[in-house]
Motif scaffolding. Sequence first.
Motif, PDB file in Angstrom:
ATOM      1  N   ASN A 146      62.230  73.734  81.146  1.00 26.36           N
ATOM      2  CA  ASN A 146      63.988  73.922  81.618  1.00 26.36           C
ATOM      3  C   ASN A 146      64.035  75.110  80.649  1.00 26.36           C
ATOM      4  O   ASN A 146      63.586  75.264  79.263  1.00 26.36           O
ATOM      5  CB  ASN A 146      64.990  73.012  81.032  1.00 26.36           C
ATOM      6  N   THR A 147      64.723  75.740  80.700  1.00 26.83           N
ATOM      7  CA  THR A 147      65.175  76.734  80.167  1.00 26.83           C
ATOM      8  C   THR A 147      66.855  77.113  79.824  1.00 26.83           C
ATOM      9  O   THR A 147      67.418  77.133  80.781  1.00 26.83           O
ATOM     10  CB  THR A 147      64.937  78.297  81.165  1.00 26.83           C
ATOM     11  N   ASN A 148      67.023  77.805  79.441  1.00 28.76           N
ATOM     12  CA  ASN A 148      68.489  78.120  78.732  1.00 28.76           C
ATOM     13  C   ASN A 148      68.395  79.308  77.504  1.00 28.76           C
ATOM     14  O   ASN A 148      67.802  79.400  76.862  1.00 28.76           O
ATOM     15  CB  ASN A 148      69.069  77.168  77.995  1.00 28.76           C
ATOM     16  N   TRP A 149      69.586  80.340  78.249  1.00 30.24           N
ATOM     17  CA  TRP A 149      70.013  81.764  77.556  1.00 30.24           C
ATOM     18  C   TRP A 149      71.626  81.292  76.969  1.00 30.24           C
ATOM     19  O   TRP A 149      72.417  81.074  77.171  1.00 30.24           O
ATOM     20  CB  TRP A 149      70.143  82.334  78.809  1.00 30.24           C
ATOM     21  N   LEU A 150      71.444  81.603  75.798  1.00 29.28           N
ATOM     22  CA  LEU A 150      72.418  81.385  74.431  1.00 29.28           C
ATOM     23  C   LEU A 150      72.380  82.730  74.605  1.00 29.28           C
ATOM     24  O   LEU A 150      71.711  84.148  73.747  1.00 29.28           O
ATOM     25  CB  LEU A 150      71.830  80.678  73.406  1.00 29.28           C
ATOM     26  N   LEU A 151      73.609  83.418  74.321  1.00 31.25           N
ATOM     27  CA  LEU A 151      74.302  83.800  73.365  1.00 31.25           C
ATOM     28  C   LEU A 151      75.055  84.388  71.885  1.00 31.25           C
ATOM     29  O   LEU A 151      75.186  83.139  71.970  1.00 31.25           O
ATOM     30  CB  LEU A 151      75.981  84.212  73.713  1.00 31.25           C
ATOM     31  N   LEU A 152      74.484  84.941  71.108  1.00 31.39           N
ATOM     32  CA  LEU A 152      73.501  85.244  69.731  1.00 31.39           C
ATOM     33  C   LEU A 152      73.555  83.928  68.898  1.00 31.39           C
ATOM     34  O   LEU A 152      74.170  83.349  68.714  1.00 31.39           O
ATOM     35  CB  LEU A 152      75.258  85.349  69.093  1.00 31.39           C
ATOM     36  N   SER A 153      73.211  83.410  69.663  1.00 31.34           N
ATOM     37  CA  SER A 153      71.905  81.934  69.670  1.00 31.34           C
ATOM     38  C   SER A 153      73.046  80.877  69.231  1.00 31.34           C
ATOM     39  O   SER A 153      72.356  79.520  68.683  1.00 31.34           O
ATOM     40  CB  SER A 153      71.198  82.401  68.381  1.00 31.34           C
ATOM     41  N   ILE A 154      74.005  80.729  69.778  1.00 32.59           N
ATOM     42  CA  ILE A 154      75.228  79.682  70.017  1.00 32.59           C
ATOM     43  C   ILE A 154      75.712  79.194  70.690  1.00 32.59           C
ATOM     44  O   ILE A 154      76.137  78.096  71.235  1.00 32.59           O
ATOM     45  CB  ILE A 154      75.911  79.602  69.130  1.00 32.59           C
ATOM     46  N   LEU A 155      76.135  80.601  72.460  1.00 31.72           N
ATOM     47  CA  LEU A 155      77.008  80.082  73.166  1.00 31.72           C
ATOM     48  C   LEU A 155      75.902  79.920  74.506  1.00 31.72           C
ATOM     49  O   LEU A 155      75.428  80.914  74.827  1.00 31.72           O
ATOM     50  CB  LEU A 155      77.855  81.240  73.516  1.00 31.72           C
ATOM     51  N   PRO A 156      75.719  78.884  74.671  1.00 38.70           N
ATOM     52  CA  PRO A 156      75.432  78.924  76.077  1.00 38.70           C
ATOM     53  C   PRO A 156      75.762  80.145  77.667  1.00 38.70           C
ATOM     54  O   PRO A 156      77.226  79.821  77.553  1.00 38.70           O
ATOM     55  CB  PRO A 156      75.017  78.063  76.863  1.00 38.70           C
ATOM     56  N   ILE A 157      74.673  80.525  78.303  1.00 35.07           N
ATOM     57  CA  ILE A 157      74.903  81.393  79.295  1.00 35.07           C
ATOM     58  C   ILE A 157      75.001  80.265  80.037  1.00 35.07           C
ATOM     59  O   ILE A 157      75.550  80.174  81.595  1.00 35.07           O
ATOM     60  CB  ILE A 157      74.195  82.744  78.590  1.00 35.07           C
ATOM     61  N   ALA A 158      73.529  80.417  80.756  1.00 35.85           N
ATOM     62  CA  ALA A 158      73.098  79.750  82.084  1.00 35.85           C
ATOM     63  C   ALA A 158      71.524  78.872  81.216  1.00 35.85           C
ATOM     64  O   ALA A 158      70.921  79.099  80.599  1.00 35.85           O
ATOM     65  CB  ALA A 158      71.984  80.791  82.602  1.00 35.85           C
ATOM     66  N   SER A 159      71.249  77.668  81.496  1.00 36.35           N
ATOM     67  CA  SER A 159      70.664  76.901  82.129  1.00 36.35           C
ATOM     68  C   SER A 159      69.674  76.504  83.315  1.00 36.35           C
ATOM     69  O   SER A 159      71.128  76.555  84.041  1.00 36.35           O
ATOM     70  CB  SER A 159      70.909  75.632  81.595  1.00 36.35           C
ATOM     71  N   GLY A 160      69.165  75.908  83.440  1.00 33.20           N
ATOM     72  CA  GLY A 160      68.147  75.447  84.792  1.00 33.20           C
ATOM     73  C   GLY A 160      69.256  74.401  85.159  1.00 33.20           C
ATOM     74  O   GLY A 160      69.580  73.191  84.281  1.00 33.20           O
ATOM     75  N   ASP A 161      69.233  74.051  86.399  1.00 36.01           N
ATOM     76  CA  ASP A 161      70.161  72.509  86.739  1.00 36.01           C
ATOM     77  C   ASP A 161      68.520  71.934  87.188  1.00 36.01           C
ATOM     78  O   ASP A 161      68.101  71.371  87.884  1.00 36.01           O
ATOM     79  CB  ASP A 161      70.410  72.945  87.538  1.00 36.01           C
ATOM     80  N   PRO A 162      68.840  70.473  86.125  1.00 34.22           N
ATOM     81  CA  PRO A 162      68.260  69.060  86.061  1.00 34.22           C
ATOM     82  C   PRO A 162      68.774  68.119  87.419  1.00 34.22           C
ATOM     83  O   PRO A 162      67.588  67.533  87.496  1.00 34.22           O
ATOM     84  CB  PRO A 162      68.603  67.915  84.725  1.00 34.22           C
ATOM     85  N   ASP A 163      69.723  68.522  87.814  1.00 30.72           N
ATOM     86  CA  ASP A 163      69.977  67.809  89.373  1.00 30.72           C
ATOM     87  C   ASP A 163      69.293  68.431  90.332  1.00 30.72           C
ATOM     88  O   ASP A 163      68.964  67.872  91.329  1.00 30.72           O
ATOM     89  CB  ASP A 163      71.085  68.217  89.684  1.00 30.72           C
ATOM     90  N   ASN A 164      68.993  69.702  90.232  1.00 33.31           N
ATOM     91  CA  ASN A 164      68.073  70.665  91.390  1.00 33.31           C
ATOM     92  C   ASN A 164      66.927  70.975  90.958  1.00 33.31           C
ATOM     93  O   ASN A 164      67.076  72.084  90.911  1.00 33.31           O
ATOM     94  CB  ASN A 164      69.525  71.010  92.326  1.00 33.31           C
TER      95      ASN A 164
END
Length: 127
Positions: free
Chosen positions: A45-63
């Motif tokens: 699973n991958t997640n992108w963060l803005l300025l290392s703290i604000l989540p932008i987009a993550s993978g969907d563990p339900d799909n």
Amino acid sequence: MTVIVAALFLALGGTGCATVRRMDDCRGVKVEAGQEPIEAVDICNTNWLLLSILPIASGDPDNPDGWTTVFFRNTVTVENQMRMLEDEARRVGARQAINVATISSDESVFLLLFLREKIHTSAVLVK
């Protein structure tokens, strides 16, 4: 201008992704206590963060393996990894997951403007 280019990059191809990779050719392989493996899995699973703290987009563990993304929420957790592992075990009729290992990593993109977190869990599913 750099922020706009970076945001477009994330929107077009760098969004979060959840995957379950399977290796089901385990014929004749024996593992702990003579158990018979059904498949080996690698869950990512991958997640992108803005300025290392604000989540932008993550993978969907339900799909997992779908083209869906969860926006503005971090789904890169051990709990979600275990849930995807349990779902896969149920899908193939496994009674147990053995040799379970989880590792996480992160990398900065665009001079610390963005941070990409990744988490991998591997396991052998047995009858």
